[in-house]
Design a protein around this motif. Structure first.
Motif, short mmCIF file in Angstrom:
data_model
loop_
_atom_site.label_atom_id
_atom_site.label_comp_id
_atom_site.label_asym_id
_atom_site.label_seq_id
_atom_site.Cartn_x
_atom_site.Cartn_y
_atom_site.Cartn_z
N ALA A 126 0.92 -1.41 -0.01
CA ALA A 126 -0.26 -0.14 0.30
C ALA A 126 1.33 1.02 0.04
O ALA A 126 0.79 1.96 -0.74
CB ALA A 126 -1.15 0.06 0.62
N GLN A 127 2.05 1.57 0.65
CA GLN A 127 3.29 2.11 0.58
C GLN A 127 3.55 2.67 -0.38
O GLN A 127 3.59 3.55 -0.54
CB GLN A 127 4.16 1.83 1.93
CG GLN A 127 4.88 3.74 1.86
CD GLN A 127 4.08 4.54 2.46
OE1 GLN A 127 3.85 4.83 2.93
NE2 GLN A 127 4.04 5.69 1.55
N ALA A 128 4.15 1.61 -1.11
CA ALA A 128 4.58 1.69 -2.48
C ALA A 128 3.47 1.79 -3.56
O ALA A 128 4.11 2.62 -4.51
CB ALA A 128 5.14 0.16 -2.54
N ALA A 129 2.16 1.59 -3.42
CA ALA A 129 0.78 2.50 -4.01
C ALA A 129 0.85 3.57 -4.18
O ALA A 129 0.85 3.98 -5.12
CB ALA A 129 0.25 1.15 -3.96
N PHE A 130 1.06 4.12 -2.95
CA PHE A 130 0.95 5.22 -2.55
C PHE A 130 1.95 6.87 -3.45
O PHE A 130 1.46 7.33 -3.63
CB PHE A 130 0.24 5.47 -1.67
CG PHE A 130 0.63 6.63 -0.41
CD1 PHE A 130 -0.93 7.38 -0.85
CD2 PHE A 130 1.66 7.80 0.16
CE1 PHE A 130 -1.42 8.83 -0.63
CE2 PHE A 130 1.28 9.53 -0.12
CZ PHE A 130 0.26 9.43 0.17
N SER A 131 2.61 6.09 -3.17
CA SER A 131 4.16 6.59 -3.12
C SER A 131 4.21 6.95 -5.05
O SER A 131 4.38 7.83 -5.62
CB SER A 131 5.82 6.45 -3.81
OG SER A 131 5.75 6.90 -1.97
#
Length: 371
Positions: free
Chosen positions: A323-328
Motif C-alpha cells: 500500500a505504501q509503495a502504491a501510494f508513492s
C-alpha cells in the motif's frame, strides 16, 4: 474529461464527496436522474438496432429495452452520448450504467433516505437492472441448472483490450446492481405496506424482479479455480493491462466477503471466488500485470488512478508495504509545482518504472514474488 461527465464521476469522485459533503454527492446522482429520459431513449435505440439471432428475436429485445436505461460513455448537458467514436450497442462501454447504480446504492447505505430511494434511487436502479437483463445472453450449457447467462460484446475498464465477453468487472458489477435493485424494490414494497399505501409499482414490475433474480443466479463471473484469481475476461491469459480493472471488484465495488468499504450489504453464503484470499490473489496478480503494461511509458492518468485504487485495497487485505509503495506511485509523480497540486495527467517526461523510481522498483520486486 473537459466538460464531459464519465464513469470516473461515480467511481473516483463520488466516494469522498459522499463522506465529506453528502449534499454534493446527492447532486451528482441528481444529475443522472434528470437525464434518465435520455438514457431510456438510448436503450430503446439499442434495442431497435439489434438484429435477430438472440433468444426471442429482435422484437423481444426492443420490448425489454423499453424499461431500461443505458447511460452514455460521455455525458454533458442533455445526457445524450457526446463521445464521437461511440454509439449504440456497438460501443460496448456499458459499465457506466452500473457505476450509476453503485453510486445510488452507496448513497442509500449512507443516508437511509427512503423517500429519496423511492423518488430518485429506485427508478435508476430499476432501469439499470432491466438493461442488464436486456443485454444478457442465455445459454443452455455450463452444468448449471437452468443454464448460464453472459454479457457479451462489452469494453471493460481496461479499455485497450477492446470488446470482450464476460468481463469480470462488468459481470461482477451487473451481479451486484441486480441485487441492489431487487433489495430496494422489496424494501419499498414493505414500506408501502406498512404505511397502508396503494402500490405505485408500474405494470410488470413483479416480472422484472423475477428476471433480475434469475439473471443474478445464472450470470457467469469468470473465475480460475486452479490459479485462484478472476481472469479479466473470457479468454484472458496473463496479458499486461493498461489500468485498474479486476481490482475494482474489491474497492470500490465491495464484491468480496467480508466486503471492503463501502460494503455491498448482502448477507450471502460465502463462496471461494468472493473470499478475502482470492481478493488478495487478484491484487498481487494484476499489480504485476499493470507494472508490465506501464514499464517504460510516460506517467499517465491510468497510473495515478490505478495505484490509488491499489492503496485502498492493499490496506484492506493487510498488505501495508504494498500500500505504501502504491501510494508513492499514485501521488508523487502527479503533484505539480509550485503548489503540489495533484493532476490526473502526471508530470511530463517521467516514466513508470524508470530509472530512479525507487517505489516502483520495490513494488515490482514484491509483486513478482507475490505472483
Amino acid at each position: 474529461e473537459g466538460q464531459h461527465v464519465m464513469w470516473d464521476m461515480e467511481m473516483y469522485v463520488f466516494p469522498p464527496l459522499l463522506l465529506f459533503n453528502p449534499s454534493w454527492a446527492r447532486a451528482l446522482i441528481q444529475y443522472r436522474f434528470e437525464r434518465l429520459a435520455a438514457a431510456v431513449t438510448a436503450a430503446e435505440a439499442v434495442g431497435q438496432s439489434v438484429e435477430g439471432g438472440r433468444e426471442g428475436g429482435e422484437g423481444r429485445t426492443r420490448r425489454r429495452m423499453a424499461a431500461a436505461a443505458m447511460f452514455p460513455w460521455e455525458s454533458a448537458g442533455t445526457g445524450e452520448e457526446v463521445e464521437r467514436e461511440e454509439g449504440g450497442r456497438e460501443g460496448g462501454r456499458v459499465h457506466v450504467s452500473g457505476a450509476v447504480a453503485w453510486a445510488v446504492w452507496q448513497y442509500w447505505l449512507t443516508t437511509q433516505d427512503e423517500g429519496w430511494m423511492e423518488e430518485v434511487g429506485f427508478p435508476l436502479l430499476r432501469r439499470v437492472a432491466n438493461f442488464w437483463v436486456a443485454w444478457a445472453e442465455e445459454r443452455r450449457e455450463g452444468g448449471r441448472e437452468g443454464g448460464t447467462a453472459h454479457l457479451c460484446g462489452v469494453i471493460p475498464p481496461d479499455e485497450k483490450v477492446g470488446m470482450v465477453d464476460d468481463s469480470a468487472y462488468v459481470n461482477g458489477l451487473a451481479f451486484l446492481s441486480l441485487g441492489w435493485a431487487s433489495k430496494a424494490g422489496k424494501m419499498l414494497r414493505e414500506r408501502r405496506k406498512a404505511r397502508e399505501e396503494e402500490a405505485k409499482e408500474e405494470a410488470g414490475q413483479e416480472q422484472e424482479q423475477v428476471a433480475w433474480e434469475r439473471l443474478r443466479a445464472h450470470l457467469v463471473i469468470p473465475f480460475d479455480k486452479f490459479r485462484g484469481i478472476h481472469p479479466e475476461y473470457d479468454g484472458y491469459i496473463n496479458a499486461p493491462i493498461s489500468q485498474a480493472d479486476v481490482v475494482l471488484l474489491g474497492y470500490p465495488l465491495g464484491f468480496f466477503t467480508p466486503p471492503s468499504l463501502p460494503p455491498s450489504s448482502f448477507n450471502e453464503t460465502d463462496n471461494e471466488s468472493r473470499s478475502a484470499k482470492v481478493r488478495a490473489a487478484d491484487l498481487a496478480f494484476y499489480r504485476a500485470r499493470f507494472q508490465e503494461g506501464q514499464r517504460g511509458r510516460e506517467v499517465g492518468k491510468e497510473g495515478g488512478l490505478t495505484w490509488g485504487m491499489h492503496v485502498v485495497s492493499e490496506l484492506d487485505v493487510g498488505e501495508r508495504e504494498e500500500a505504501q509503495a502504491a501510494f508513492s506511485l499514485a501521488y508523487e509523480p502527479y503533484c505539480q509545482r509550485p503548489f503540489g497540486v495533484w493532476t490526473e495527467g502526471g508530470k511530463k517526461g517521467e516514466r513508470e518504472g524508470g530509472e530512479g523510481n525507487t517505489s516502483s522498483k520495490q513494488s515490482s520486486n514484491s509483486s513478482s514474488s507475490s505472483s
